[in-house]
Scaffold this active site. Structure first.
Site, PDB file in Angstrom:
ATOM      1  CB  SER A  25      -0.953  -0.052   1.191  1.00 28.65           C
ATOM      2  OG  SER A  25      -1.889   0.956   1.100  1.00 28.65           O
ATOM      3  CG  HIS A  26       0.354   3.682   3.383  1.00 27.23           C
ATOM      4  ND1 HIS A  26      -0.460   2.597   3.591  1.00 27.23           N
ATOM      5  CD2 HIS A  26       0.943   3.950   4.557  1.00 27.23           C
ATOM      6  CE1 HIS A  26      -0.379   2.231   4.858  1.00 27.23           C
ATOM      7  NE2 HIS A  26       0.466   3.036   5.476  1.00 27.23           N
ATOM      8  CG  ASP A  48      -2.881   3.880  -1.341  1.00 24.19           C
ATOM      9  OD1 ASP A  48      -3.645   3.724  -2.310  1.00 24.19           O
ATOM     10  OD2 ASP A  48      -2.795   3.065  -0.402  1.00 24.19           O
ATOM     11  CG  ASP A  62      -2.998  -0.558  -2.250  1.00 27.13           C
ATOM     12  OD1 ASP A  62      -2.848   0.593  -1.790  1.00 27.13           O
ATOM     13  OD2 ASP A  62      -3.674  -1.425  -1.666  1.00 27.13           O
ATOM     14  CG  ASP A  73      -6.233   0.732  -0.858  1.00 26.06           C
ATOM     15  OD1 ASP A  73      -5.325   1.584  -0.785  1.00 26.06           O
ATOM     16  OD2 ASP A  73      -6.246  -0.306  -0.157  1.00 26.06           O
ATOM     17  NE  ARG A  74      -3.908   4.048   3.137  1.00 21.99           N
ATOM     18  CZ  ARG A  74      -3.385   4.221   4.335  1.00 21.99           C
ATOM     19  NH1 ARG A  74      -2.942   5.412   4.705  1.00 21.99           N
ATOM     20  NH2 ARG A  74      -3.272   3.211   5.171  1.00 21.99           N
ATOM     21  CE  LYS A  89      -7.494   1.892   2.307  1.00 27.95           C
ATOM     22  NZ  LYS A  89      -7.174   0.881   3.337  1.00 27.95           N
TER      23      LYS A  89
HETATM   24  C1  VG1 Z   1      -3.734   1.528   8.289  1.00 30.91           C
HETATM   25  C2  VG1 Z   1      -4.958   2.399   8.474  1.00 30.91           C
HETATM   26  C3  VG1 Z   1      -6.210   1.571   8.248  1.00 30.91           C
HETATM   27  C4  VG1 Z   1      -6.161   0.926   6.856  1.00 30.91           C
HETATM   28  C5  VG1 Z   1      -4.887   0.120   6.726  1.00 30.91           C
HETATM   29  C6  VG1 Z   1      -4.713  -0.465   5.354  1.00 30.91           C
HETATM   30  O1  VG1 Z   1      -3.742   0.490   9.249  1.00 30.91           O
HETATM   31  O2  VG1 Z   1      -4.969   2.979   9.742  1.00 30.91           O
HETATM   32  O3  VG1 Z   1      -7.331   2.395   8.389  1.00 30.91           O
HETATM   33  O4  VG1 Z   1      -7.261   0.090   6.655  1.00 30.91           O
HETATM   34  O5  VG1 Z   1      -3.753   0.951   6.996  1.00 30.91           O
HETATM   35  O6  VG1 Z   1      -4.722   0.517   4.369  1.00 30.91           O
HETATM   36  P1  VG1 Z   1      -2.895   0.549  10.601  1.00 30.91           P
HETATM   37  O7  VG1 Z   1      -3.116  -0.774  11.245  1.00 30.91           O
HETATM   38  O8  VG1 Z   1      -1.476   0.806  10.192  1.00 30.91           O
HETATM   39  O9  VG1 Z   1      -3.426   1.693  11.379  1.00 30.91           O
HETATM   40  V1  VG1 Z   1      -3.765   0.353   3.016  1.00 30.91           V
HETATM   41  O10 VG1 Z   1      -4.185   1.584   1.930  1.00 30.91           O
HETATM   42  O11 VG1 Z   1      -2.275   0.388   3.759  1.00 30.91           O
HETATM   43  O12 VG1 Z   1      -4.071  -1.203   2.476  1.00 30.91           O
HETATM   44 CO    CO Z   2      -3.569   1.240   0.101  1.00 28.92          CO
END
Ligand code: VG1
Ligand code: CO
Length: 543
Positions: A113-114, A277, A279, A281-282, A376
């Site tokens: 992801s990010h 982001d 992938d 989804d954000r 998302k």
């Molecule tokens: C974070 C965010 C959470 C989100 C998750 C995955 O998790 O707070 O809201 O669903 O990332 O998003 P955490 O456990 O680090 O707080 V993504 O776009 O990284 O798949």
């Molecule tokens: Co993501």
């Protein structure tokens, strides 16, 4: 072709977090590491022989190698067909779309992801079920349990599959279809939103800037914004996916998407800005010199949903993660629909959407989506906003201010303390838990503590219980402080502090959130002993 059974020994650290298994690339590159986890997935999901799988990732470093390994393992484990995105590319929401559209048994998404990518960056893998959503906790627990016992995995000895060429090839007895990752998704977006209205708005001089942050959404943004909506090419930036995201941190927030933020806050700024982001989804939504918090974005979209083609029939309900502000709850109340509060992570929304209980879902971490997929969806949120703007013909700022005037404003902020030693972060959480009794009923200036707890969720659909999902300090006026440890980091621990205060008085709505929340921030630092325990004067990131 020969199927090999390779002996292996378990790794003890393959527990999926908030969103799959995320580790540094060198960890994933250890012999058998990826293979063990993939075999643990296959052993746990019990796919029928000949089942179809979707496969792709955000294009980060190690994506292509991992895809080749997974393809050969899928062939050796009896899958009949794998749909793989061209070049190994598949954004998280488009993977969800493809799983649903082609009714596959599930999908494997490769992404952290990010989190930054590259040879020393992060890599990740997760399994999505046949509803298109992240595997539930029951499944991820089973995968983890299996990973601790695994003694062998199966893999086909074969040459690599050409991932850049569209079309079908055979891998042993399994079919591999390399498909265009963008077209099914773009079609789904066109079915939900009024592209003609958005196109007309853009032709009328409304200017936008979309930042793909050198991540997976680049090709999707070019197809949708340039080809289908007719924007000029300088409306989209950083559209070429790079293995290391250009050295950046592909996280759409005010800190990491500063290139876009500078443009939207500069002279002659466009009317609308957005980013997504790693992938895809954000999403981050900006107006001219204006930032929309993700919590507010969810509430505004919910309040305007019936203006949108795909949602004219109204919403069944709304769900938000616990730390997300209660702005959406107020909209749900006004619409007389239910609002659900779930733990952090998209996997908790799936059951609610499958049961038809909610239409829109959101998280404060720049995640918003609906039941069109089970993930998302960054571009979906951007298009939803553009469609609302095209219908209402007002600025982003006016729409949000009118929303606050009607519903009140939930001032909101999140402080992240990244890379803490694990025992220090645990120390803060344990100290807070030990303070529950002493804090309850205590007065801090104008704030009185009503209750404290560790959030526990019982899924209303399958009855599963998820404990220890974040410490909540709830005040009598509805304000909240939440403390949580991240489940997506790969280095030490990340402690998140979430702050929320409700303000009905319109005269106070223009206040800066950091100013409005000052007292609450001081209380949070005080009761957690965060500064003395961590030695950090300032958070790493404030959103
Ligand atoms: C974070 C965010 C959470 C989100 C998750 C995955 O998790 O707070 O809201 O669903 O990332 O998003 P955490 O456990 O680090 O707080 V993504 O776009 O990284 O798949
Ligand atoms: Co993501």
């Amino acid at each position: 072709m020969n199927i090999r059974t390779v002996s292996t020994t378990p790794f003890s650290d393959q527990k999926p977090g908030t969103s799959g298994l995320r580790k540094k690339v060198p960890v994933f590159k250890q012999p058998h590491y990826l293979e063990n986890f993939v075999q643990s997935i296959f052993d746990s999901i019990a796919a029928p022989k000949g089942a179809t799988l979707a496969l792709g990732g955000d294009g980060r470093y190690f994506n292509r190698e991992a895809i080749q390994i997974i393809l050969k393992m899928a062939a050796a484990n009896g899958f009949g067909k794998v749909l793989v995105g061209q070049g190994g590319i598949l954004s998280t929401p488009s993977a969800s779309c493809v799983i649903r559209k082609y009714k596959t048994f599930g999908g494997i998404i490769l992404s952290a992801s990010h989190n930054p990518g590259g040879a020393d960056g992060d890599f990740g893998i997760k399994f999505n079920s046949s509803n298109g959503g992240p595997a539930t906790e029951t499944v991820t627990e089973a995968i983890f349990a299996r990973s601790k016992l695994i003694s062998s995995y199966r893999i086909l000895d074969a040459a690599d599959v050409a991932l850049d060429q569209l079309g079908e090839t055979m891998l042993g007895e399994m079919k591999v279809r390399v498909f265009d990752p963008v077209s099914d998704y773009a079609e789904l977006m066109e079915s939900l939103f009024d592209f003609a209205a958005i196109r007309a708005m853009l032709q009328g001089g409304f200017r936008i800037k979309f930042d793909a942050m050198h991540a997976v959404n680049g090709p999707y943004a070019k197809e949708i914004f340039e080809k289908r909506l007719g924007t000029t090419s300088n409306s989209v930036m950083n559209t070429i996916p790079l293995e290391d995201f250009g050295g950046g941190h592909p996280d759409p927030n005010l800190t990491y998407a500063h290139e876009l933020v500078d443009i939207l806050y500069g002279d002659n700024a466009p009317d609308f800005g957005a980013a997504s982001d790693g992938d895809g989804d954000r999403n981050m939504i900006l107006g001219k010199h204006f930032f929309v918090t993700p919590s507010d974005s969810l509430a505004v979209l919910a309040a305007n949903a019936t203006l949108i083609k795909g949602y004219t029939q109204g919403l069944a309900g709304i769900a938000r993660s616990m730390p997300t502000s209660a702005a959406a709850d107020r909209v749900a109340q006004a619409l007389n629909i239910p609002c659900f509060e779930t733990p952090t992570g998209w996997k908790f929304f799936g059951n609610l959407m499958d049961a038809g209980k909610v239409t829109l879902c959101g998280e404060e971490s720049f995640g918003t989506s609906s039941d069109h997929v089970r993930e998302k969806d960054g571009l979906w949120a951007v298009l939803f906003w553009l469609n609302v703007l095209a219908v209402r013909k007002q600025s982003v700022e006016t729409i949000v201010r009118e929303h606050w005037a009607k519903f009140g404003r939930n001032f909101y902020s999140r402080f992240d303390y990244e890379g803490l030693p694990t025992e220090v972060a645990n120390g803060v959480m344990n100290h807070l838990r030990d303070s529950f009794a002493a804090l309850t009923g205590k007065q801090f200036g104008k704030y009185a503590v009503k209750t404290c707890d560790d959030f526990c969720y019982t899924d209303p659909v399958d009855g599963s219980v998820s404990k220890n999902q974040g410490i909540r300090i709830l005040f009598s006026d509805g304000s909240r402080i939440v403390f949580r440890l991240s489940g997506t980091g790969t280095e030490g621990a990340t402690l998140r502090v979430y702050l929320e205060a409700y303000e009905a008085d319109v005269a106070r709505h223009p206040l800066d959130a950091q100013v409005a929340l000052k007292e609450l921030i001081d209380i949070a630092l005080d009761i957690s002993e965060l500064r003395s325990r961590t030695g950090r004067e300032q958070p790493t990131v404030i959103t």
